[in-house]
Enzyme design. Structure first.
Site, short mmCIF file in Angstrom:
data_model
loop_
_atom_site.label_atom_id
_atom_site.label_comp_id
_atom_site.label_asym_id
_atom_site.label_seq_id
_atom_site.Cartn_x
_atom_site.Cartn_y
_atom_site.Cartn_z
N TYR A 65 -6.97 -33.23 -11.03
CA TYR A 65 -7.31 -33.31 -12.44
C TYR A 65 -8.31 -32.22 -12.85
O TYR A 65 -8.03 -31.48 -13.80
CB TYR A 65 -7.82 -34.72 -12.74
CG TYR A 65 -7.85 -35.06 -14.21
CD1 TYR A 65 -6.94 -34.51 -15.11
CD2 TYR A 65 -8.79 -35.93 -14.72
CE1 TYR A 65 -6.97 -34.83 -16.45
CE2 TYR A 65 -8.83 -36.27 -16.06
CZ TYR A 65 -7.92 -35.70 -16.92
OH TYR A 65 -7.96 -36.02 -18.25
N GLU A 72 -5.82 -25.04 -17.39
CA GLU A 72 -5.50 -25.10 -18.82
C GLU A 72 -6.54 -24.34 -19.64
O GLU A 72 -6.20 -23.54 -20.51
CB GLU A 72 -5.43 -26.55 -19.29
CG GLU A 72 -4.25 -27.31 -18.72
CD GLU A 72 -4.27 -28.79 -19.09
OE1 GLU A 72 -4.92 -29.16 -20.10
OE2 GLU A 72 -3.61 -29.58 -18.39
#
Length: 143
Positions: A65, A72
């Site tokens: 995560y 991103e």
């Protein structure tokens, strides 16, 4: 929705960033995450869930995560100069709608939105992990 956003409104639309290492980073993380998630769902539906699949579902996210979020954010950051230069997806005044929208600043707001959202989602997964793997009952306080 963040995956649709990252694929279509960042990576697909801004060709100059498609070879960034951060794109490979988030795509690899997403791939491992989905393989783990859908293996978990499949074996669970078959009522034959191997412990390793369950363990992977509730442990891999601890590393994946944050790494995926970093990929991103680095990709969005890499896109900023191209967005500013080209004005892609921006709407300038004057126009018939009398509205202005600057995609460059929108991306900056998106990047800052990760600050409050990431911890909420990450700690939710940690609570789910405790509940599923350790059988802890978690009582949430009302505000």
């Amino acid at each position: 929705s963040s995956r649709i956003f990252m694929v279509w409104f960042i990576t697909h639309s801004i060709k100059q960033i498609q070879n960034e290492e951060s794109v490979i980073l988030f795509l690899v993380v997403w791939t491992v995450t989905e393989i783990t998630r859908y293996s978990f769902y499949t074996f669970n539906l078959l009522n034959h869930l191997p412990y390793f699949i369950k363990w992977a579902r509730y442990n891999f996210f601890i590393i994946l995560y944050p790494v995926g979020v970093a990929g991103e954010l680095l990709t969005i950051y890499a896109a900023l100069p191209y967005v500013k230069k080209t004005g892609i997806f921006s709407l300038r005044l004057p126009n018939k709608y009398n509205v202005s929208f600057d995609y460059y600043y929108f991306l900056i707001v998106i990047m800052f939105s990760y600050i409050p959202l990431f911890p909420q989602l990450y700690f939710h997964m940690l609570r789910q992990r405790r509940k599923v793997l350790h059988g802890e009952v978690i009582v949430e306080k009302d505000n």
